[in-house]
Design a protein around this motif. Structure first.
Motif, PDB file in Angstrom:
ATOM      1  N   VAL A   1     -19.080 -26.518 -37.826  1.00 53.59           N
ATOM      2  CA  VAL A   1     -20.030 -27.317 -38.618  1.00 53.59           C
ATOM      3  C   VAL A   1     -21.404 -27.305 -37.950  1.00 53.59           C
ATOM      4  O   VAL A   1     -22.438 -27.115 -38.595  1.00 53.59           O
ATOM      5  CB  VAL A   1     -19.530 -28.780 -38.762  1.00 53.59           C
ATOM      6  CG1 VAL A   1     -20.605 -29.649 -39.411  1.00 53.59           C
ATOM      7  CG2 VAL A   1     -18.255 -28.826 -39.585  1.00 53.59           C
ATOM      8  N   LEU A   2     -21.416 -27.488 -36.619  1.00 56.91           N
ATOM      9  CA  LEU A   2     -22.693 -27.538 -35.890  1.00 56.91           C
ATOM     10  C   LEU A   2     -23.432 -26.203 -35.997  1.00 56.91           C
ATOM     11  O   LEU A   2     -24.647 -26.156 -36.184  1.00 56.91           O
ATOM     12  CB  LEU A   2     -22.460 -27.885 -34.410  1.00 56.91           C
ATOM     13  CG  LEU A   2     -21.984 -29.316 -34.133  1.00 56.91           C
ATOM     14  CD1 LEU A   2     -21.597 -29.465 -32.667  1.00 56.91           C
ATOM     15  CD2 LEU A   2     -23.067 -30.343 -34.487  1.00 56.91           C
ATOM     16  N   ARG A   3     -22.666 -25.113 -35.876  1.00 55.50           N
ATOM     17  CA  ARG A   3     -23.289 -23.791 -35.949  1.00 55.50           C
ATOM     18  C   ARG A   3     -23.930 -23.587 -37.325  1.00 55.50           C
ATOM     19  O   ARG A   3     -25.040 -23.077 -37.455  1.00 55.50           O
ATOM     20  CB  ARG A   3     -22.248 -22.719 -35.672  1.00 55.50           C
ATOM     21  CG  ARG A   3     -22.854 -21.372 -35.322  1.00 55.50           C
ATOM     22  CD  ARG A   3     -21.816 -20.357 -34.894  1.00 55.50           C
ATOM     23  NE  ARG A   3     -21.203 -20.662 -33.614  1.00 55.50           N
ATOM     24  CZ  ARG A   3     -19.912 -20.960 -33.445  1.00 55.50           C
ATOM     25  NH1 ARG A   3     -19.093 -20.974 -34.480  1.00 55.50           N
ATOM     26  NH2 ARG A   3     -19.432 -21.234 -32.251  1.00 55.50           N
ATOM     27  N   THR A   4     -23.192 -24.008 -38.369  1.00 54.14           N
ATOM     28  CA  THR A   4     -23.712 -23.857 -39.732  1.00 54.14           C
ATOM     29  C   THR A   4     -24.944 -24.738 -39.927  1.00 54.14           C
ATOM     30  O   THR A   4     -25.951 -24.305 -40.496  1.00 54.14           O
ATOM     31  CB  THR A   4     -22.626 -24.248 -40.754  1.00 54.14           C
ATOM     32  OG1 THR A   4     -21.467 -23.459 -40.478  1.00 54.14           O
ATOM     33  CG2 THR A   4     -23.069 -23.992 -42.176  1.00 54.14           C
ATOM     34  N   ALA A   5     -24.849 -25.989 -39.439  1.00 51.99           N
ATOM     35  CA  ALA A   5     -25.990 -26.904 -39.579  1.00 51.99           C
ATOM     36  C   ALA A   5     -27.212 -26.320 -38.877  1.00 51.99           C
ATOM     37  O   ALA A   5     -28.331 -26.354 -39.391  1.00 51.99           O
ATOM     38  CB  ALA A   5     -25.636 -28.269 -38.991  1.00 51.99           C
ATOM     39  N   HIS A   6     -26.986 -25.716 -37.697  1.00 51.96           N
ATOM     40  CA  HIS A   6     -28.103 -25.141 -36.946  1.00 51.96           C
ATOM     41  C   HIS A   6     -28.751 -24.004 -37.744  1.00 51.96           C
ATOM     42  O   HIS A   6     -29.969 -23.940 -37.896  1.00 51.96           O
ATOM     43  CB  HIS A   6     -27.622 -24.641 -35.578  1.00 51.96           C
ATOM     44  CG  HIS A   6     -28.637 -23.834 -34.836  1.00 51.96           C
ATOM     45  ND1 HIS A   6     -29.913 -24.289 -34.594  1.00 51.96           N
ATOM     46  CD2 HIS A   6     -28.590 -22.580 -34.314  1.00 51.96           C
ATOM     47  CE1 HIS A   6     -30.597 -23.360 -33.934  1.00 51.96           C
ATOM     48  NE2 HIS A   6     -29.825 -22.307 -33.761  1.00 51.96           N
ATOM     49  N   SER A   7     -27.917 -23.106 -38.303  1.00 54.91           N
ATOM     50  CA  SER A   7     -28.530 -21.981 -39.028  1.00 54.91           C
ATOM     51  C   SER A   7     -29.187 -22.463 -40.327  1.00 54.91           C
ATOM     52  O   SER A   7     -30.111 -21.836 -40.834  1.00 54.91           O
ATOM     53  CB  SER A   7     -27.524 -20.859 -39.281  1.00 54.91           C
ATOM     54  OG  SER A   7     -26.457 -21.321 -40.021  1.00 54.91           O
ATOM     55  N   LEU A   8     -28.741 -23.614 -40.832  1.00 52.22           N
ATOM     56  CA  LEU A   8     -29.312 -24.160 -42.072  1.00 52.22           C
ATOM     57  C   LEU A   8     -30.630 -24.888 -41.805  1.00 52.22           C
ATOM     58  O   LEU A   8     -31.577 -24.788 -42.586  1.00 52.22           O
ATOM     59  CB  LEU A   8     -28.292 -25.148 -42.671  1.00 52.22           C
ATOM     60  CG  LEU A   8     -28.298 -25.419 -44.162  1.00 52.22           C
ATOM     61  CD1 LEU A   8     -28.210 -24.138 -44.952  1.00 52.22           C
ATOM     62  CD2 LEU A   8     -27.120 -26.329 -44.534  1.00 52.22           C
ATOM     63  N   PHE A   9     -30.693 -25.627 -40.658  1.00 47.19           N
ATOM     64  CA  PHE A   9     -31.859 -26.491 -40.413  1.00 47.19           C
ATOM     65  C   PHE A   9     -32.933 -25.851 -39.533  1.00 47.19           C
ATOM     66  O   PHE A   9     -34.010 -26.398 -39.392  1.00 47.19           O
ATOM     67  CB  PHE A   9     -31.429 -27.824 -39.761  1.00 47.19           C
ATOM     68  CG  PHE A   9     -30.385 -28.589 -40.547  1.00 47.19           C
ATOM     69  CD1 PHE A   9     -30.299 -28.470 -41.929  1.00 47.19           C
ATOM     70  CD2 PHE A   9     -29.471 -29.418 -39.899  1.00 47.19           C
ATOM     71  CE1 PHE A   9     -29.331 -29.157 -42.654  1.00 47.19           C
ATOM     72  CE2 PHE A   9     -28.505 -30.115 -40.615  1.00 47.19           C
ATOM     73  CZ  PHE A   9     -28.424 -29.987 -42.000  1.00 47.19           C
ATOM     74  N   LYS A  10     -32.629 -24.698 -38.915  1.00 43.86           N
ATOM     75  CA  LYS A  10     -33.632 -24.169 -37.967  1.00 43.86           C
ATOM     76  C   LYS A  10     -34.907 -23.706 -38.672  1.00 43.86           C
ATOM     77  O   LYS A  10     -35.942 -23.575 -38.048  1.00 43.86           O
ATOM     78  CB  LYS A  10     -33.039 -23.068 -37.087  1.00 43.86           C
ATOM     79  CG  LYS A  10     -32.687 -21.784 -37.790  1.00 43.86           C
ATOM     80  CD  LYS A  10     -32.121 -20.773 -36.809  1.00 43.86           C
ATOM     81  CE  LYS A  10     -31.684 -19.526 -37.553  1.00 43.86           C
ATOM     82  NZ  LYS A  10     -30.680 -18.778 -36.836  1.00 43.86           N
TER      83      LYS A  10
END
Length: 971
Positions: free
Chosen positions: A149-158
């Motif tokens: 989830v964190l990895r996806t959130a990072h690629s979504l919010f960066k």
């Protein structure tokens, strides 16, 4: 494609073949997958495979294929078919998150990327439950899932780090913060507690620290645009924990690897980034925490070793100090002379040293070394950070800092002088120190634009740089040679022109150096010197001053391309291009040998084009050779065609997509050089240029249109007589282009050339259909760009075929259509036309409608006569109307998704602006006055009465001026 076992089996077999090293097996498999990717269920078959396949290699291959498929096709582009059907889109979004979270890490990364690509288009409007679904997974307690989830959130919010501010962006970030900030903070606290609980369990710590790194990155993304209220209220929690993580040292997390940064280093360097963000942007709120961060980061710098694995950490830590020291209200932290000396001695000087790892990169990985050193992709190197810190300190303490470093520079140079072959690294550090001290402001284009007054750059150049470059061997001390060349390059505006002229033969000599870095720097330095501007906007170094060096310059540049590791060196090719451009006719005696070498190189790289910049400069150099030679001797065009056409044919036959747009541009340039007829070699190619497949690729469209225009300009009669059956194909191309908002202007370029050059009888039967197509497009989607092009076209038609013919063709489509076009399009929109030639065409065309179209004088169209004249005077006198309606977003070819060779315009294949009206009308205002005079002679009394009743006073005044200038009156 059905979701059947048979299809899954077929797909598995083809995916396996795409991994085959043999192109004969791999390429057909790739082509097959390309051919089926438009089918319904194709993406779902891929997802099923990566979930159910027993073979790991197939799972991974399916995940990569799926991600690339999403990258190419998810975005919906206006005017283009939707490449993924709605039911597939819904199914993908429903299944991808759970599938990603249950997959092994390798596959998780691919699916996470795919989610962020979909999210960029669909989140939040079309995918409102994505966040909830992700946040709910935090409760699972399973860190494999949480990290997914964190990895996806990072690629979504960066992307929040580099998006421009907008209401839409703020709304989205607020939505994310409302749903995500609190769960993220709770997860952060819980993870830190778990780190204490599992302090002795190495495998648990690895997973937990991976989470902390991602949490720290998310913190950076969510805080980048502005300081959110939530994070301000919870600053104590975040900053206290960040601070304790910075000072943490756990033996279990230390790695033996000297190259690769471990989790602890990665986390600490991200925290340095986060602290620098707050120190720069939210310094008031961050003030209470700043001193303890400065202390912690200082200790970190003094205790961290020189190994490569600490590079990112050290550079981020130094960048933190750099961002703090140039803020006025932190100035007091650095004022003490002892503090400054300590920073210089313990942080800056040690991190400027040329280490064994740098030496290794210089010799064995020169491409990466050059990219870091020349192009500034060395953001995370120690040297760059130390250099930034020097600049930061110089902002307030230039005198003391320069004083401290001058001592270091002198002692380093003395060490070098004692034993050059052993101590050359001391001189390297000294040069680097002088460079960072002296350069206050720098740009890629101009080198150093502001220098430190306290450093004597010319003296240093003469005493310490020139001797290295003048030494007998170009291969001795390559690092120092590279330093010397770089010094010339960046201080080219500070040293005198005389010194630069002395340097040029030295640089040409170093093109022969064996070291890739040295001969690349020499080529780059020459290229930069050749672009320097002197007085009167000419080049500082003139062609005349270069005459003695022409032969050796060209010889050494082309020889450098044969040196190991430089066969496709973009800096050398750019220097070749720039040398041609500077030297102009001085290169003509060398062209036969040059063009042979360029075509051999072109043939070699066309087998596998991999360096886009190199290829671009190579084609630019070919264009320059053609231009310069044919300017002096127009007949030489034949010998260029002889040299190039064989290679061009091969490129077109093998469908080398990257090169085709370039080939069309060079061919246009060659064809435009011909004065009369089209040679038969071009006519043989003509039918192939109309093949629909060529027009599918956006990158081909501008050069192909230009090439077809060249065919029409040079050989319209040949086409009409020998290739009349191809005219429908030509109009088919126009029809395709006109339907697209992105390319409609290209369709008009082609149509205008057809109207201007083709014999009227050859297009008679198609004329009405052309107008009907244009009206259909006007009804369906009317954009400002389309209207502007449409106005130019109808006025060009009017000039070519006469105003009466224009009125007749409109009214043959629909009665009174001509009046509607005048009233609804020409009169209200003519002000939008831009460009001198375009305005001239419209002015001459409207003048014809006013003065050579009898129905304008004696039918219901007469009421439009004065408003049309008023609009024409407005076109002459009012500022251009450049407003576009709000709903028209700017359409850009570059935005089309997926891998498309975008069109790269060759500067030296440039097309001269063409004026179809030419000498027929020099001054459109005087032409209007003369035409009105002629009309008033034919029907006396009518024109003045029409003017006096309804033309406004200001317009009338302008018109009087035109009549006076033309020395005519109205009867």
């Amino acid at each position: 494609m059905e979701l059947s076992d048979a299809n899954l089996q077929t797909l598995t077999e083809y995916l396996k073949k795409t991994l085959d090293p043999d192109p004969a097996i791999r390429r057909p498999a790739e082509k097959f997958l390309e051919s089926v990717e438009g089918s319904q269920n194709y993406p779902l078959l891929l997802l099923t495979l990566l979930e159910k396949s027993q073979e790991n290699v197939i799972k991974v291959c399916a995940s990569v294929t799926f991600k690339n498929y999403i990258k190419r096709n998810w975005r919906i582009v206006e005017d283009e078919p939707n490449k993924i059907c709605e039911s597939d889109r819904i199914a993908i979004k429903a299944n991808i998150v759970p599938l990603m979270l249950s997959s092994p890490e390798q596959i998780q990364k691919q699916l996470s990327d795919a989610i962020s690509i979909i999210g960029r288009e669909d989140f939040p409007q079309k995918w409102p439950d994505l966040l909830t679904e992700m946040v709910n997974r935090f409760q699972s307690g399973d860190f494999h899932v949480i990290n997914g989830v964190l990895r996806t959130a990072h690629s979504l919010f960066k992307r929040y780090r580099h998006e421009f501010k907008s209401n839409e962006l703020w709304t989205e970030i607020k939505l994310v913060l409302d749903a995500f900030a609190l769960p993220l903070t709770n997860l952060f606290k819980a993870t830190i507690e778990l780190c204490s609980t599992h302090a002795n369990d190495a495998s648990a710590l690895k997973v937990l620290f991976s989470s902390l790194i991602l949490i720290a990155k998310l913190f950076y993304s969510l805080n980048f645009q502005d300081l959110p209220e939530f994070f301000e209220d919870n600053m104590e929690t975040w900053m206290t924990n960040f601070h304790s993580l910075l000072t943490l040292d756990n033996k279990l997390l230390q790695t033996d690897d000297e190259e690769e940064a471990g989790l602890l280093e990665l986390l600490k360097s991200q925290i340095c980034d986060n602290a620098a963000l707050y120190a720069q942007k939210y310094d008031e709120e961050f003030q209470p925490y700043l001193p303890r961060f400065v202390t912690a980061i200082w200790n970190l710098l003094v205790t961290t070793g020189q190994e490569v694995k600490y590079d990112l950490l050290v550079s981020n830590a130094i960048q933190f100090l750099a961002s703090v020291c140039e803020r006025p209200h932190y100035k007091h932290l650095f004022e003490d002379q002892n503090t400054l000396t300590s920073i210089c001695e313990k942080v800056i000087v040690p991190n400027m040293e040329f280490r064994a790892a740098d030496e290794e990169a210089f010799e064995d990985n020169s491409e990466e070394y050059i990219r870091r050193d020349l192009e500034g992709s060395d953001i995370d190197t120690r040297r760059r950070a130390a250099c930034d810190l020097v600049r930061g300190l110089c902002k307030f303490f230039e005198g003391p800092v320069t004083g401290i470093f001058s001592g270091y520079v002198n002692s380093m140079l003395q060490e070098y002088a004692k034993n050059p072959s052993v101590n050359w690294k001391h001189k390297d550090a000294a040069i680097y120190l002088v460079t960072s001290l002296a350069s206050k402001a720098q740009t890629q284009k101009h080198g150093i634009t502001q220098a430190n007054e306290l450093v004597n750059l010319t003296e240093f150049f003469v005493n310490h740089i020139q001797p290295d470059l003048k030494s007998a061997s170009v291969n001795e001390f390559p690092v120092l040679k590279a330093d010397g060349i770089k010094y010339i390059m960046i201080f080219r505006n500070q040293v005198s022109k005389e010194q630069l002229l002395v340097s040029i033969p030295l640089l040409i000599n170093h093109l022969q150096a064996e070291s890739i870095v040295v001969h690349t720097y020499a080529a780059h330095a020459l290229e930069r010197l050749f672009t320097m501007r002197g007085t009167n906007n000419t080049t500082l170094i003139t062609a005349a001053e270069m005459v003695p060096f022409v032969e050796v310059l060209l010889t050494n540049l082309f020889k450098a391309l044969t040196l190991p590791g430089s066969s496709e060196n973009e800096y050398i090719m750019k220097a070749i291009m720039r040398s041609f451009s500077l030297l102009q006719e001085s290169i003509i005696p060398y062209i036969p040998s040059v063009i042979t070498q360029l075509t051999q190189k072109l043939l070699a790289v066309s087998k596998n084009p991999s360096k886009p910049h190199f290829n671009h400069y190579m084609f630019e150099s070919i264009c320059l050779s053609i231009r310069i030679t044919c300017k002096a001797n127009p007949d030489a065009v034949g010998s260029f065609e002889e040299a190039l056409f064989m290679v061009f044919t091969e490129i077109l036959q093998n469908d080398v997509q990257e090169f085709i747009p370039y080939v069309f541009q060079v061919m246009s340039l060659l064809l435009e050089m011909h004065k009369n007829e089209i040679p038969s070699s071009y006519m043989a190619l003509f039918p192939h240029l109309l093949q629909p497949v060529l027009w599918e690729r956006t990158g081909n469209i501008p050069p192909l249109v230009r090439l077809l225009q060249a065919y029409l300009e040079r050989g319209a009669n040949t086409i009409a007589s020998a290739a009349a059956d191809k005219i429908p194909g030509l109009l088919g191309v126009f029809q395709k282009l006109i339907a697209s908002k992105a390319n409609d202007h290209q369709g008009f370029y082609l149509l205008n050339s057809i109207i201007e050059h083709m014999p009227p009888e050859s297009v008679d039967q198609y004329r009405k259909q052309i107008f009907i197509l244009l009206f259909q497009r006007l009804q369906n989607s009317k954009t400002t760009k389309f209207i502007k092009s449409f106005l130019v076209f109808i006025n060009l038609y009017c000039i070519k075929y006469g105003a009466l013919a224009l009125q007749e063709i409109f009214d043959s489509i629909q009665p009174k259509m001509f009046g509607m076009v005048l009233e609804k399009i020409i009169i209200p929109e003519i002000q939008k036309v831009s460009g001198q030639v375009e305005k001239k065409i419209c002015a001459v065309g409207i003048t014809k409608i006013l003065t050579e179209c009898p129905p304008m004088m004696d039918t219901e169209y007469t009421k439009l006569w004065t408003p049309l004249l008023q609009a024409l005077i407005g076109l002459f006198e009012l500022p251009e109307d450049d407003t576009t309606p709000d709903e028209e977003h700017f359409i850009d070819i570059e935005d089309t998704p997926g891998y498309q060779t975008a069109f790269s315009q060759l500067a030296f294949a440039g097309k001269k602006e063409h004026d179809p009206v030419g000498q027929m009308v020099n001054n459109p205002r005087i032409h209007l006055a003369q035409s009105l005079h002629k009309l008033s002679t034919a029907c006396p009394g009518r024109v003045p009465s029409m003017l006096s009743t309804s033309l406004n006073a200001e317009a009338l005044q302008y018109l009087q001026g035109y009549l006076q200038a033309a020395s005519v009156t109205l009867l």
